[in-house]
Design an enzyme around this catalytic site. Structure first.
Site, PDB file in Angstrom:
ATOM      1  N   TYR A  31     -11.144  34.154  20.938  1.00 35.45           N
ATOM      2  CA  TYR A  31     -10.894  35.370  20.108  1.00 35.45           C
ATOM      3  C   TYR A  31     -12.098  35.989  20.459  1.00 35.45           C
ATOM      4  O   TYR A  31     -13.087  35.542  21.015  1.00 35.45           O
ATOM      5  CB  TYR A  31     -10.805  34.591  18.578  1.00 35.45           C
ATOM      6  CG  TYR A  31     -12.133  34.188  18.318  1.00 35.45           C
ATOM      7  CD1 TYR A  31     -12.645  32.802  18.458  1.00 35.45           C
ATOM      8  CD2 TYR A  31     -12.922  34.830  17.349  1.00 35.45           C
ATOM      9  CE1 TYR A  31     -13.795  32.238  18.065  1.00 35.45           C
ATOM     10  CE2 TYR A  31     -14.087  34.216  16.605  1.00 35.45           C
ATOM     11  CZ  TYR A  31     -14.601  33.127  17.201  1.00 35.45           C
ATOM     12  OH  TYR A  31     -15.738  32.354  16.662  1.00 35.45           O
ATOM     13  N   ARG A  50     -16.079  39.502  27.883  1.00 35.12           N
ATOM     14  CA  ARG A  50     -16.158  38.064  27.254  1.00 35.12           C
ATOM     15  C   ARG A  50     -14.724  37.337  27.057  1.00 35.12           C
ATOM     16  O   ARG A  50     -14.486  36.244  27.140  1.00 35.12           O
ATOM     17  CB  ARG A  50     -17.181  37.972  26.031  1.00 35.12           C
ATOM     18  CG  ARG A  50     -17.492  36.259  25.747  1.00 35.12           C
ATOM     19  CD  ARG A  50     -18.473  36.342  24.617  1.00 35.12           C
ATOM     20  NE  ARG A  50     -18.026  36.846  23.308  1.00 35.12           N
ATOM     21  CZ  ARG A  50     -18.812  37.014  22.172  1.00 35.12           C
ATOM     22  NH1 ARG A  50     -20.404  36.571  22.478  1.00 35.12           N
ATOM     23  NH2 ARG A  50     -18.386  37.697  21.091  1.00 35.12           N
ATOM     24  N   ARG A  99       5.745  21.072  21.191  1.00 39.60           N
ATOM     25  CA  ARG A  99       4.621  20.486  21.053  1.00 39.60           C
ATOM     26  C   ARG A  99       4.381  19.279  22.457  1.00 39.60           C
ATOM     27  O   ARG A  99       5.117  18.263  22.516  1.00 39.60           O
ATOM     28  CB  ARG A  99       4.134  19.713  19.834  1.00 39.60           C
ATOM     29  CG  ARG A  99       2.722  19.307  19.522  1.00 39.60           C
ATOM     30  CD  ARG A  99       2.617  18.718  18.161  1.00 39.60           C
ATOM     31  NE  ARG A  99       1.210  18.107  18.397  1.00 39.60           N
ATOM     32  CZ  ARG A  99       0.467  17.129  18.799  1.00 39.60           C
ATOM     33  NH1 ARG A  99       1.523  15.978  19.416  1.00 39.60           N
ATOM     34  NH2 ARG A  99      -0.764  16.634  18.657  1.00 39.60           N
ATOM     35  N   HIS A 101       0.711  18.241  24.847  1.00 34.30           N
ATOM     36  CA  HIS A 101      -0.715  18.586  25.064  1.00 34.30           C
ATOM     37  C   HIS A 101      -0.859  19.492  26.245  1.00 34.30           C
ATOM     38  O   HIS A 101      -1.515  20.379  26.333  1.00 34.30           O
ATOM     39  CB  HIS A 101      -1.495  17.581  25.264  1.00 34.30           C
ATOM     40  CG  HIS A 101      -1.871  16.562  24.019  1.00 34.30           C
ATOM     41  ND1 HIS A 101      -0.788  16.199  23.199  1.00 34.30           N
ATOM     42  CD2 HIS A 101      -3.068  16.762  23.149  1.00 34.30           C
ATOM     43  CE1 HIS A 101      -1.352  15.720  22.037  1.00 34.30           C
ATOM     44  NE2 HIS A 101      -2.905  16.107  22.138  1.00 34.30           N
ATOM     45  N   LYS A 146     -15.214  31.381  23.555  1.00 35.22           N
ATOM     46  CA  LYS A 146     -15.398  31.776  22.420  1.00 35.22           C
ATOM     47  C   LYS A 146     -13.756  31.223  21.910  1.00 35.22           C
ATOM     48  O   LYS A 146     -12.751  31.920  21.825  1.00 35.22           O
ATOM     49  CB  LYS A 146     -15.345  33.249  22.357  1.00 35.22           C
ATOM     50  CG  LYS A 146     -15.703  33.828  20.719  1.00 35.22           C
ATOM     51  CD  LYS A 146     -16.367  34.827  20.627  1.00 35.22           C
ATOM     52  CE  LYS A 146     -16.573  35.490  19.302  1.00 35.22           C
ATOM     53  NZ  LYS A 146     -17.427  34.487  18.471  1.00 35.22           N
ATOM     54  N   GLU A 178     -27.732  26.771  19.236  1.00 41.21           N
ATOM     55  CA  GLU A 178     -27.265  27.914  18.588  1.00 41.21           C
ATOM     56  C   GLU A 178     -27.074  27.634  17.062  1.00 41.21           C
ATOM     57  O   GLU A 178     -27.294  26.483  16.724  1.00 41.21           O
ATOM     58  CB  GLU A 178     -26.178  28.757  19.025  1.00 41.21           C
ATOM     59  CG  GLU A 178     -24.960  28.106  19.102  1.00 41.21           C
ATOM     60  CD  GLU A 178     -23.822  28.732  19.825  1.00 41.21           C
ATOM     61  OE1 GLU A 178     -23.762  29.638  20.128  1.00 41.21           O
ATOM     62  OE2 GLU A 178     -22.750  27.953  20.248  1.00 41.21           O
ATOM     63  N   LEU A 202     -22.856  29.881  23.017  1.00 39.44           N
ATOM     64  CA  LEU A 202     -22.181  31.082  23.110  1.00 39.44           C
ATOM     65  C   LEU A 202     -23.018  32.352  23.836  1.00 39.44           C
ATOM     66  O   LEU A 202     -24.176  32.438  23.176  1.00 39.44           O
ATOM     67  CB  LEU A 202     -21.130  31.801  22.168  1.00 39.44           C
ATOM     68  CG  LEU A 202     -20.495  32.889  22.238  1.00 39.44           C
ATOM     69  CD1 LEU A 202     -19.066  32.383  23.034  1.00 39.44           C
ATOM     70  CD2 LEU A 202     -19.992  33.381  20.873  1.00 39.44           C
TER      71      LEU A 202
HETATM   72  N1  PDD Z   1     -19.282  34.540  15.784  1.00 42.73           N
HETATM   73  N2  PDD Z   1     -22.445  31.693  18.493  1.00 42.73           N
HETATM   74  C1  PDD Z   1     -21.346  31.258  17.850  1.00 42.73           C
HETATM   75  C2  PDD Z   1     -20.877  29.826  17.687  1.00 42.73           C
HETATM   76  C3  PDD Z   1     -20.594  32.343  17.119  1.00 42.73           C
HETATM   77  O1  PDD Z   1     -19.690  32.007  16.460  1.00 42.73           O
HETATM   78  C4  PDD Z   1     -21.086  33.784  17.275  1.00 42.73           C
HETATM   79  C5  PDD Z   1     -20.425  34.844  16.736  1.00 42.73           C
HETATM   80  C6  PDD Z   1     -22.232  33.864  17.904  1.00 42.73           C
HETATM   81  C7  PDD Z   1     -22.874  35.249  18.038  1.00 42.73           C
HETATM   82  O2  PDD Z   1     -21.927  36.054  18.996  1.00 42.73           O
HETATM   83  P1  PDD Z   1     -21.767  37.544  18.941  1.00 42.73           P
HETATM   84  O3  PDD Z   1     -23.181  38.209  19.050  1.00 42.73           O
HETATM   85  O4  PDD Z   1     -21.266  37.875  19.971  1.00 42.73           O
HETATM   86  O5  PDD Z   1     -21.113  37.844  17.545  1.00 42.73           O
HETATM   87  C8  PDD Z   1     -22.723  33.025  18.680  1.00 42.73           C
HETATM   88  C9  PDD Z   1     -18.493  35.531  15.093  1.00 42.73           C
HETATM   89  C10 PDD Z   1     -19.149  36.785  14.660  1.00 42.73           C
HETATM   90  C11 PDD Z   1     -17.467  34.675  14.446  1.00 42.73           C
HETATM   91  O6  PDD Z   1     -16.914  33.606  14.609  1.00 42.73           O
HETATM   92  O7  PDD Z   1     -17.081  35.298  13.451  1.00 42.73           O
END
Ligand code: PDD
Length: 288
Positions: A31, A50, A99, A101, A146, A178, A202
């Site tokens: 996403y 990304r 389903r 895997h 992501k 993070e 990320l």
């Molecule tokens: N999340 N690290 C993680 C695990 C995140 O879920 C996010 C952002 C970031 C920051 O990335 P960016 O600056 O590109 O938004 C870092 C989004 C906002 C969410 O899951 O809603």
């Protein structure tokens, strides 16, 4: 508000996906979350790059080229209108199949897009800063993707909320990775430091912008591993994300960070970021 689903614009309340969708069964999808200011998607190309990378790493076929994604994002923004800020959410799953895997032989990716109002963080919250807790990073080893499989992040964020905090800052092998849904910066003796990107975190788009802004304006900045003790002794701690922008952390595990108020370097960076947003709202191509 209408949503986008597999080539159709549908009422958000009635749009449906199959129970056999692999996103539902396995969390098998990726996403993006893209902030929109005054009708302009902020750093759209970086977000689409990304997304493309996440699709590549998970071997989900790319359902759209750049123009296709642009049209979906434009369609969402058009439906929302130019008043007020918003966040676009895009999701691609491996699709619908019995389903199993392993990858299905024939499945078309499910593509979903929605747009929601983006409420700015309260000025009062920014004045005080937020609380964070420190937790072991219990997630998988590909946090650079992501992925919509966010159970670890969800559990960690919930722990933070139950501790009266806004975020959990995560530690793997003694090093900061993070936040549960944000990147982490610290300031020590005037220098801004954030962990380098690798498979444990990320590559945030906001993180990248903060690095760019700092370098452009000649602030001392470095990408370097951050030990837990260094985090605990930081003068300032910030969290960055597309929806929360740059949040100052003023309490860590109940103890004050630095002076216990948002620090001077945060104030400088916040101003630079706000200026960027204002330029975008005016339709400027260049943000600094
Ligand atoms: N999340 N690290 C993680 C695990 C995140 O879920 C996010 C952002 C970031 C920051 O990335 P960016 O600056 O590109 O938004 C870092 C989004 C906002 C969410 O899951 O809603």
């Amino acid at each position: 508000m209408q949503v986008y689903l597999n080539g159709q614009w549908l009422d958000g309340d009635s749009a449906c996906v199959s129970v056999l969708d692999r996103g539902f069964l396995f969390g098998d999808g990726v996403y993006e979350v893209i902030p929109v200011y005054g009708g302009y998607a902020f750093r759209l190309q970086a977000h689409l790059n990304r997304l493309q990378r996440s699709l590549h790493e998970t071997r989900i076929p790319e359902p759209h080229d750049r123009e296709g994604w642009q049209a979906i994002v434009d369609g969402l923004i058009e439906r929302f209108g130019a008043d007020g800020d918003a966040s676009v959410y895009l999701q691609v799953t491996r699709g619908v199949a019995q389903r199993d895997h392993a990858f299905p032989a024939e499945a078309r990716p499910t593509v979903f897009g929605m747009i929601n109002p983006l409420h700015p963080v309260d000025e009062a919250v920014l004045e005080q800063g937020v609380a964070a807790i420190v937790r072991e990073d219990i997630r998988w080893h590909r946090c650079d993707i992501k992925s919509i499989s966010l159970l670890g992040n969800v559990l960690l964020r919930q722990e933070a909320v139950e501790a009266g905090a806004a975020e959990a800052i995560l530690i793997r092998d003694g090093l900061v990775t993070e936040g549960a849904a944000s990147n982490v910066f610290v300031v020590k003796s005037g220098e801004i430091i954030t962990p380098p990107t690798d498979e444990c975190l990320l590559g945030g788009i906001t993180r990248e912008l903060v690095l760019e802004l700092a370098r452009f304006h000649g602030l001392a900045v470095r990408e370097a591993p951050i030990r837990e003790l260094f985090l605990r002794n930081a003068d300032e701690i910030w969290l960055t994300s597309s929806t929360k922008e740059i949040l100052p952390v003023t309490r860590l595990d109940g103890k004050p960070v630095g002076e216990g108020v948002p620090g001077p370097v945060w104030h400088t960076m916040r101003e630079l970021y706000v200026r960027c947003k204002e330029r975008l709202r005016r339709g400027d191509k260049i943000c600094y």
